[in-house]
Design a protein around this motif. Sequence first.
Motif, PDB file in Angstrom:
ATOM      1  N   GLY A 251       1.419  10.917   1.799  1.00 12.91           N
ATOM      2  CA  GLY A 251       1.405  11.602   2.971  1.00 12.91           C
ATOM      3  C   GLY A 251       0.311  11.167   3.991  1.00 12.91           C
ATOM      4  O   GLY A 251       0.129  11.808   4.991  1.00 12.91           O
ATOM      5  N   ILE A 252      -0.615  10.395   3.495  1.00  8.50           N
ATOM      6  CA  ILE A 252      -1.978  10.053   4.106  1.00  8.50           C
ATOM      7  C   ILE A 252      -1.810   8.639   5.031  1.00  8.50           C
ATOM      8  O   ILE A 252      -1.099   7.935   4.564  1.00  8.50           O
ATOM      9  CB  ILE A 252      -3.041   9.945   3.062  1.00  8.50           C
ATOM     10  N   ASP A 253      -2.554   8.581   5.951  1.00 10.66           N
ATOM     11  CA  ASP A 253      -2.442   7.433   6.832  1.00 10.66           C
ATOM     12  C   ASP A 253      -3.155   6.346   6.129  1.00 10.66           C
ATOM     13  O   ASP A 253      -3.843   6.287   5.117  1.00 10.66           O
ATOM     14  CB  ASP A 253      -3.010   7.674   8.462  1.00 10.66           C
ATOM     15  N   LEU A 254      -2.524   5.194   6.325  1.00  8.31           N
ATOM     16  CA  LEU A 254      -3.210   3.743   5.743  1.00  8.31           C
ATOM     17  C   LEU A 254      -4.297   3.668   5.476  1.00  8.31           C
ATOM     18  O   LEU A 254      -4.945   3.323   4.723  1.00  8.31           O
ATOM     19  CB  LEU A 254      -2.305   2.601   6.400  1.00  8.31           C
ATOM     20  N   GLN A 255      -5.343   3.799   6.558  1.00  8.39           N
ATOM     21  CA  GLN A 255      -6.738   3.847   6.406  1.00  8.39           C
ATOM     22  C   GLN A 255      -7.091   4.758   5.579  1.00  8.39           C
ATOM     23  O   GLN A 255      -8.303   4.172   4.677  1.00  8.39           O
ATOM     24  CB  GLN A 255      -7.367   3.897   7.933  1.00  8.39           C
ATOM     25  N   ASP A 256      -6.770   5.825   5.422  1.00  9.93           N
ATOM     26  CA  ASP A 256      -7.437   6.957   4.609  1.00  9.93           C
ATOM     27  C   ASP A 256      -7.271   6.663   3.150  1.00  9.93           C
ATOM     28  O   ASP A 256      -7.781   6.672   1.901  1.00  9.93           O
ATOM     29  CB  ASP A 256      -6.934   8.339   4.689  1.00  9.93           C
TER      30      ASP A 256
ATOM     31  N   LEU B 261       0.824  -1.038   0.180  1.00  7.94           N
ATOM     32  CA  LEU B 261       0.041   0.060   0.014  1.00  7.94           C
ATOM     33  C   LEU B 261       0.982   1.417   0.126  1.00  7.94           C
ATOM     34  O   LEU B 261       0.598   2.320  -0.647  1.00  7.94           O
ATOM     35  CB  LEU B 261      -0.973  -0.056   1.211  1.00  7.94           C
ATOM     36  N   VAL B 262       2.092   1.222   0.714  1.00 12.77           N
ATOM     37  CA  VAL B 262       2.831   2.340   0.737  1.00 12.77           C
ATOM     38  C   VAL B 262       3.412   2.643  -0.662  1.00 12.77           C
ATOM     39  O   VAL B 262       3.525   3.812  -1.133  1.00 12.77           O
ATOM     40  CB  VAL B 262       3.957   2.075   1.843  1.00 12.77           C
ATOM     41  N   THR B 263       3.838   1.543  -1.210  1.00  8.58           N
ATOM     42  CA  THR B 263       4.460   1.755  -2.675  1.00  8.58           C
ATOM     43  C   THR B 263       3.522   1.999  -3.700  1.00  8.58           C
ATOM     44  O   THR B 263       3.572   2.909  -4.407  1.00  8.58           O
ATOM     45  CB  THR B 263       4.813   0.251  -3.095  1.00  8.58           C
ATOM     46  N   VAL B 264       2.223   1.633  -3.475  1.00  5.24           N
ATOM     47  CA  VAL B 264       1.218   2.022  -4.365  1.00  5.24           C
ATOM     48  C   VAL B 264       0.718   3.414  -4.255  1.00  5.24           C
ATOM     49  O   VAL B 264       0.526   4.158  -5.289  1.00  5.24           O
ATOM     50  CB  VAL B 264      -0.038   1.019  -4.174  1.00  5.24           C
ATOM     51  N   SER B 265       0.701   3.840  -3.223  1.00  6.21           N
ATOM     52  CA  SER B 265       0.167   5.178  -2.864  1.00  6.21           C
ATOM     53  C   SER B 265       1.459   6.336  -3.349  1.00  6.21           C
ATOM     54  O   SER B 265       0.970   7.334  -3.453  1.00  6.21           O
ATOM     55  CB  SER B 265      -0.302   5.636  -1.477  1.00  6.21           C
ATOM     56  N   ARG B 266       2.549   5.798  -3.241  1.00  4.69           N
ATOM     57  CA  ARG B 266       3.765   6.811  -3.762  1.00  4.69           C
ATOM     58  C   ARG B 266       3.541   6.663  -5.105  1.00  4.69           C
ATOM     59  O   ARG B 266       3.597   7.831  -5.926  1.00  4.69           O
ATOM     60  CB  ARG B 266       5.101   5.951  -3.535  1.00  4.69           C
ATOM     61  N   MET B 267       3.316   5.781  -5.904  1.00  8.37           N
ATOM     62  CA  MET B 267       3.071   5.592  -7.423  1.00  8.37           C
ATOM     63  C   MET B 267       1.986   6.410  -7.765  1.00  8.37           C
ATOM     64  O   MET B 267       1.858   7.057  -8.746  1.00  8.37           O
ATOM     65  CB  MET B 267       2.975   4.282  -7.949  1.00  8.37           C
TER      66      MET B 267
END
Length: 295
Positions: A192-197, A181-187
């Motif tokens: 900068g948003i928390d995991l749940q958001d 999820l961290v990798t995908v959200s960077r892409m």
Amino acid sequence: MNDIIVGMGEALWDVLPEGKKIGGAPANFAYHVSQFGFDSRVVSAVGEDKLGNEILKNFDAKKLNYLIEKVPYPTGTVQVELDPNGVPMYDIKENVAWDNIPFTSALEELAKKTRSVCFGSLAQRSVVSRETINSFLNAMPDGEGQCKIFDVNLRQGFYTKEILCNSMKRCNILKINDEELVTVSRMFGYPGIDLQDKCWILLAKYNLKMLILTCGVNGSYVFTPGEISFVETPKVEVADTVGAGDSFTATFVAAILKGKPVAEAHKLAVEVSAYVCTQNGAMPELPVRLKERLM
């Protein structure tokens, strides 16, 4: 419509320090689904070689149904080494049989009878298998009870933003872990948003029925529009974690298809994956006490 559940993608050997074991998320998924009484299939390709024949014999011994073509490429292998915490590290060989799954008339017929399919990003690293997966999804009937599960598996850079984006559009259930999820959200441009958001954003953006987020020892979440389920990860003595995530996905989908509420499906999925962690290999037989929960 038949209640066939398909695991589609890589079929391979995990070459572990203690020897080789059948690997690949699709087989793990299909095997665990079948333990809950569903008619499942593994869809993949193997080589015209000894390793390919051994995979098919192994599936036959497990009474696991499959539609696996033999193609003129070597059967896939993965060198697996476990780190000190028992977490696997992979070296996945390229240009192998499962990179070249053909879309045959038999596969098209299977797609028309399929109620649920689980596919990942790894098997889409080559254009041949990627097109076959998309053709299969196109041939599946549409309906309220259809589950198209995209199980993100980011390995060795074998993924692109385009593949991930297309797969999220094609699925209605997304399964992802916290690191992915961290990798995908960077892409995708919201780091900068928390995991749940981040999960709520993906759920809404791709109009998903459900999003499953697994966070290892920190528990797991299932997001549905307007609702969230959280279950803590049980503390168990870990033999290895290979295949635990696939058993989670299989159990969750089996429970949902049997009409269980999300929270109940989630709890059982966590219990099954915890049990798989206590066993060596990805395909242990589940104890009757777990299977009976869906019978």
